[in-house]
Design a protein around this motif. Structure first.
Motif, mmCIF file in Angstrom:
data_model
loop_
_atom_site.group_PDB
_atom_site.id
_atom_site.type_symbol
_atom_site.label_atom_id
_atom_site.label_comp_id
_atom_site.label_asym_id
_atom_site.label_seq_id
_atom_site.Cartn_x
_atom_site.Cartn_y
_atom_site.Cartn_z
ATOM 1 N N VAL A 61 42.880 29.447 47.259
ATOM 2 C CA VAL A 61 43.314 30.072 45.798
ATOM 3 C C VAL A 61 42.563 31.562 45.515
ATOM 4 N N PRO A 62 41.454 31.670 46.225
ATOM 5 C CA PRO A 62 40.814 33.047 45.928
ATOM 6 C C PRO A 62 41.572 34.310 46.616
ATOM 7 N N LEU A 63 42.171 33.755 47.641
ATOM 8 C CA LEU A 63 42.929 34.724 48.291
ATOM 9 C C LEU A 63 44.214 35.435 47.693
ATOM 10 N N PRO A 64 45.051 34.783 46.960
ATOM 11 C CA PRO A 64 45.824 35.601 46.142
ATOM 12 C C PRO A 64 45.305 36.199 44.773
ATOM 13 N N ALA A 65 44.125 35.446 44.348
ATOM 14 C CA ALA A 65 43.469 36.219 43.202
ATOM 15 C C ALA A 65 43.104 37.577 43.524
ATOM 16 N N LEU A 66 42.473 37.404 44.525
ATOM 17 C CA LEU A 66 41.939 38.837 45.159
ATOM 18 C C LEU A 66 42.995 39.991 45.631
ATOM 19 N N TRP A 67 44.175 39.341 46.263
ATOM 20 C CA TRP A 67 45.516 40.087 46.253
ATOM 21 C C TRP A 67 45.576 40.737 45.076
ATOM 22 N N GLY A 68 45.860 40.091 44.067
ATOM 23 C CA GLY A 68 46.372 40.872 42.672
ATOM 24 C C GLY A 68 45.303 41.983 42.279
ATOM 25 N N ILE A 69 44.109 41.739 42.557
ATOM 26 C CA ILE A 69 43.040 42.809 42.039
ATOM 27 C C ILE A 69 43.127 43.909 42.901
ATOM 28 N N TRP A 70 43.480 43.631 44.422
ATOM 29 C CA TRP A 70 43.460 44.700 45.222
ATOM 30 C C TRP A 70 45.010 45.447 45.123
ATOM 31 N N THR B 208 39.648 44.313 50.575
ATOM 32 C CA THR B 208 40.194 44.119 51.857
ATOM 33 C C THR B 208 39.168 43.447 52.785
ATOM 34 N N ARG B 209 37.950 43.852 52.856
ATOM 35 C CA ARG B 209 37.050 43.323 53.678
ATOM 36 C C ARG B 209 36.648 41.853 53.282
ATOM 37 N N ARG B 210 36.600 41.674 51.861
ATOM 38 C CA ARG B 210 36.198 40.509 51.268
ATOM 39 C C ARG B 210 37.530 39.425 51.728
ATOM 40 N N CYS B 211 38.549 39.613 51.495
ATOM 41 C CA CYS B 211 39.684 38.951 51.893
ATOM 42 C C CYS B 211 39.763 38.465 53.285
ATOM 43 N N LEU B 212 39.404 39.596 54.358
ATOM 44 C CA LEU B 212 39.232 39.216 55.770
ATOM 45 C C LEU B 212 38.118 37.950 55.968
ATOM 46 N N ALA B 213 37.124 38.615 55.050
ATOM 47 C CA ALA B 213 35.740 37.546 55.426
ATOM 48 C C ALA B 213 36.049 36.049 54.931
ATOM 49 N N LEU B 214 36.756 36.133 53.656
ATOM 50 C CA LEU B 214 37.086 34.693 53.210
ATOM 51 C C LEU B 214 38.282 34.103 54.015
ATOM 52 N N ALA B 215 39.208 34.709 54.892
ATOM 53 C CA ALA B 215 39.916 33.868 55.632
ATOM 54 C C ALA B 215 39.110 33.696 57.064
ATOM 55 N N ASP B 216 38.423 34.530 57.438
ATOM 56 C CA ASP B 216 37.558 34.149 58.693
ATOM 57 C C ASP B 216 36.830 33.028 58.389
ATOM 58 N N ALA C 294 45.803 37.232 54.794
ATOM 59 C CA ALA C 294 44.820 38.393 54.537
ATOM 60 C C ALA C 294 45.220 39.509 55.274
ATOM 61 N N ALA C 295 46.168 39.422 56.344
ATOM 62 C CA ALA C 295 46.482 40.376 57.280
ATOM 63 C C ALA C 295 47.514 41.354 56.574
ATOM 64 N N ALA C 296 48.258 40.563 55.672
ATOM 65 C CA ALA C 296 49.148 41.329 54.843
ATOM 66 C C ALA C 296 48.631 42.260 53.874
ATOM 67 N N ILE C 297 47.412 41.869 53.617
ATOM 68 C CA ILE C 297 46.652 42.773 52.628
ATOM 69 C C ILE C 297 45.994 43.856 53.570
ATOM 70 N N SER C 298 45.228 43.625 54.458
ATOM 71 C CA SER C 298 44.594 44.569 55.229
ATOM 72 C C SER C 298 45.576 45.663 55.962
ATOM 73 N N GLY C 299 46.628 44.963 56.449
ATOM 74 C CA GLY C 299 47.621 46.033 57.133
ATOM 75 C C GLY C 299 48.206 46.798 56.288
ATOM 76 N N SER C 300 48.489 46.576 54.905
ATOM 77 C CA SER C 300 49.030 47.367 53.961
ATOM 78 C C SER C 300 48.081 48.402 53.455
#
Length: 268
Positions: free
Chosen positions: A70-79, A95-103, A114-120
């Motif tokens: 659940v943290p990932l879609p929440a961070l996506w919304g802020i991003w 983006t760095r936070r999302c990638l760290a969370l996923a890793d 997370a790549a959908a966020i970082s790639g965009s």
């Protein structure tokens, strides 16, 4: 349906205060805030203050839970709010936070989301090679985190990947990605379907304009506007109008295109 959903979520957030158990109340609020944020983003735009507040609150609650999804879609919304406002420094940090969370989750499913966020994000700061690699991974985004987005992140990433590949000179690959995105969006069903179609058609219009095909860009812009008007998607009404104006002017219809540019830019 999203404006109606927003009202239901807001009513739910008001009513949940009657729950006595704090843990149960937090669990319900997290689900409601994520859903509220997604519907506000779909109906009123990614930078809508209600959407951003909902996602910020969801991120606060998610930080106190052991759940890695659940943290990932929440961070996506802020991003997403940062991205459309041009706040790329904040966007890169998120983006760095999302990638760290996923890793840290060791989940290939979360890493693709997370790549959908970082790639965009990399597209909008001109890091094209990194964007290509991340968006290729993001075309496999799926699962609960992916389903929490307003749009299908796999298809959204694929249509953006088409643009990236065109910029990198990989025209045949770009064309293939575009067709896959269009066919996937047409076949999609469920809550994300219409918003995803509007998303894909707008980016397909951008692709066609880059490829110097204004007639095709016009068709995609018209399709995006039809979906956006049917569902009152403010973001895609604005973006679709801008692409329509660009296509009209490229086709020589300045009398229609230039006033539409002025109107669309004012609305945007």
């Amino acid at each position: 349906a999203h404006p109606e959903a927003v009202s239901h979520y807001e009513r739910g957030l008001q009513d949940m205060v009657a729950l006595n158990d704090a843990a149960t109340r937090a669990q319900f609020e997290l689900v409601l805030q994520l859903s509220h944020g997604a519907s506000c983003a779909a109906a009123f735009g990614y930078a809508d203050e209600r959407s951003t507040q909902a996602y910020r609150r969801a991120a606060e609650i998610a930080a106190a839970t052991p759940d890695t999804v659940v943290p990932l879609p929440a961070l996506w919304g802020i991003w997403a709010s940062c991205l459309v406002r041009g706040a790329h420094g904040q966007g890169l940090e998120l983006t760095r936070r999302c990638l760290a969370l996923a890793d840290a989750s060791n989940s290939s499913e979360l890493r693709a989301v997370a790549a959908a966020i970082s790639g965009s994000q990399y597209v909008y700061v001109g890091r094209w090679a990194e964007a290509e690699a991340e968006l290729e991974l993001a075309t496999h985004a799926a699962g609960p985190a992916a389903q929490a987005f307003p749009q299908d992140p796999a298809l959204a990433s694929r249509v953006l990947l088409a643009v990236v590949k065109w910029v990198l000179g990989k025209n045949d690959e770009a064309s293939g990605e575009l067709e896959l995105a269009l066919s996937g969006a047409a076949a999609l069903s469920g809550r994300q379907a219409e918003f995803t179609r509007a998303y894909v058609y707008c980016f397909a219009a951008w692709y066609a304009q880059l490829a110097d095909d204004p007639a095709r860009a016009l068709g995609f812009a018209q399709q995006a506007l039809a979906v956006a008007q049917r569902n009152n998607f403010e973001t895609w009404l604005g973006a679709g109008a801008l692409h329509l104006a660009g296509a009209l002017t490229e086709l020589g219809d300045f009398a229609s295109g230039l006033p539409l540019f002025a109107q669309a830019l004012g609305g945007w």
